[in-house]
Design a protein around this motif. Structure first.
Motif, PDB file in Angstrom:
ATOM      1  N   GLU A   1      30.068 -19.736 -27.266  1.00 38.97           N
ATOM      2  CA  GLU A   1      28.973 -20.295 -28.041  1.00 38.97           C
ATOM      3  C   GLU A   1      28.871 -19.517 -29.336  1.00 38.97           C
ATOM      4  O   GLU A   1      29.058 -18.303 -29.363  1.00 38.97           O
ATOM      5  CB  GLU A   1      27.663 -20.196 -27.257  1.00 38.97           C
TER       6      GLU A   1
ATOM      7  N   SER B   1      35.153 -20.302 -22.777  1.00 39.50           N
ATOM      8  CA  SER B   1      34.429 -21.009 -23.817  1.00 39.50           C
ATOM      9  C   SER B   1      33.652 -19.998 -24.640  1.00 39.50           C
ATOM     10  O   SER B   1      33.492 -18.850 -24.240  1.00 39.50           O
ATOM     11  CB  SER B   1      33.473 -22.029 -23.210  1.00 39.50           C
TER      12      SER B   1
ATOM     13  N   SER C   1      24.344 -27.849 -29.720  1.00 40.34           N
ATOM     14  CA  SER C   1      22.899 -27.641 -29.614  1.00 40.34           C
ATOM     15  C   SER C   1      22.209 -28.439 -30.705  1.00 40.34           C
ATOM     16  O   SER C   1      22.623 -28.409 -31.873  1.00 40.34           O
ATOM     17  CB  SER C   1      22.557 -26.157 -29.767  1.00 40.34           C
TER      18      SER C   1
ATOM     19  N   ARG D   1      30.783 -33.683 -33.008  1.00 39.77           N
ATOM     20  CA  ARG D   1      30.534 -34.278 -31.698  1.00 39.77           C
ATOM     21  C   ARG D   1      31.313 -33.552 -30.614  1.00 39.77           C
ATOM     22  O   ARG D   1      32.348 -32.924 -30.887  1.00 39.77           O
ATOM     23  CB  ARG D   1      30.990 -35.743 -31.673  1.00 39.77           C
ATOM     24  N   ALA D   2      30.822 -33.675 -29.394  1.00 36.24           N
ATOM     25  CA  ALA D   2      31.608 -33.208 -28.253  1.00 36.24           C
ATOM     26  C   ALA D   2      32.865 -34.070 -28.198  1.00 36.24           C
ATOM     27  O   ALA D   2      32.812 -35.286 -28.345  1.00 36.24           O
ATOM     28  CB  ALA D   2      30.801 -33.353 -26.966  1.00 36.24           C
TER      29      ALA D   2
ATOM     30  N   THR E   1      29.824 -25.103 -28.638  1.00 37.50           N
ATOM     31  CA  THR E   1      30.584 -24.438 -27.577  1.00 37.50           C
ATOM     32  C   THR E   1      31.977 -25.044 -27.580  1.00 37.50           C
ATOM     33  O   THR E   1      32.131 -26.270 -27.563  1.00 37.50           O
ATOM     34  CB  THR E   1      29.936 -24.670 -26.203  1.00 37.50           C
TER      35      THR E   1
ATOM     36  N   THR F   1      32.859 -28.844 -26.673  1.00 38.23           N
ATOM     37  CA  THR F   1      32.372 -29.409 -25.416  1.00 38.23           C
ATOM     38  C   THR F   1      30.858 -29.578 -25.391  1.00 38.23           C
ATOM     39  O   THR F   1      30.338 -30.405 -24.647  1.00 38.23           O
ATOM     40  CB  THR F   1      32.790 -28.518 -24.232  1.00 38.23           C
ATOM     41  N   GLU F   2      30.143 -28.803 -26.217  1.00 39.22           N
ATOM     42  CA  GLU F   2      28.686 -28.920 -26.281  1.00 39.22           C
ATOM     43  C   GLU F   2      28.194 -28.611 -27.684  1.00 39.22           C
ATOM     44  O   GLU F   2      28.785 -27.805 -28.400  1.00 39.22           O
ATOM     45  CB  GLU F   2      28.017 -27.944 -25.294  1.00 39.22           C
TER      46      GLU F   2
END
Length: 244
Positions: free
Chosen positions: A148, A146, A181, A192-193, A154, A178-179
């Motif tokens: 960031e 992954s 912040s 969106r995730a 992410t 997947t993520e």
């Protein structure tokens, strides 16, 4: 008569919403038959933001971007492509997505139209036949490693586990978010995730490696143009890296 009521606010005296009579008159003859048939191009469109305009190399935010093409639809058959910027329809300036949707819907199926677009910075004119809006579309519109990034997301390669978690087809290409912040450019752009990023700066990506190669080429202050797939819809998003 100036309009047809579509909704009334019970708690508010004299407050309601109505369809303008000029719109109703456009389909009056069809209403007599009990069925309304609307024109259809088979495209998904979105308005042009200033960041999208910069990313596509255009000066104004007038017009609309074609974010996706329905396979086998009138647009694909006629030669329109994803990423085309629609400027005019039958010589009339297109200001935004709502205008284009309403204009096309009012056209008779099988009628011939001329669409002026900007494709890769060059003007192109496409002539095609309007199709008939499918009933299911009409119903909806009655209205691995992954990384960031500085954009606040992410991403990971799409695995079977992630596909199941987010309800994504395993055959999709690209990287999945997947993520996110909070308070970052990606969050502000309403990503969106579970969103799948399929292109970076108009280049297709298959995996994390492609993603890193594409993003590492970015110049400071340059907006990142993404083609995102969410469910069955695709759309463009332009975001800028957070300032350090």
């Amino acid at each position: 008569m100036v309009g047809i009521n579509t909704a009334i606010v019970a708690q508010g005296q004299g407050i309601g919403f109505a369809t303008p009579i000029n719109m109703a008159k456009d389909i009056l003859d069809q209403l007599k038959t009990g069925k309304v048939i609307r024109g259809w191009l088979g495209i998904m469109i979105q308005d042009i933001t200033p960041d999208l305009a910069e990313s596509f190399g255009i000066k104004e935010t007038k017009g609309v971007i074609i974010a996706d093409i329905v396979p086998g639809g009138p647009a694909e058959t006629g030669g329109l492509k994803r990423g085309d910027i629609v400027e005019k329809l039958n010589g009339k300036q297109i200001e935004n997505a709502n205008q284009l949707s309403r204009t096309v819907a009012a056209l008779k199926p099988e009628s011939q139209v001329s669409i002026e677009v900007i494709r890769d910075g060059k003007p192109v004119t496409v002539k095609l036949a309007i199709g008939t809006m499918p009933e299911e579309v009409n119903a909806k519109q009655s209205v691995a490693p992954s990384g960031e990034t500085a954009w606040g997301i992410t991403v990971q390669n799409l695995t079977a586990e992630l596909a199941q978690k987010f309800g994504i087809d395993e055959k999709e290409t690209g990287v999945v978010i997947t993520e996110l912040s909070q308070g970052t450019p990606a969050a502000e752009a309403r990503l969106r995730a579970g969103d799948v990023i399929q292109e970076v700066n108009r280049q297709k990506i298959q995996n994390i490696r492609d993603w890193k190669q594409a993003t590492e080429k970015m110049k400071q202050g340059e907006p990142l143009l993404l083609l995102v797939k969410r469910g069955t819809n695709t759309f463009y998003v332009a975001i800028r890296a957070a300032k350090e």
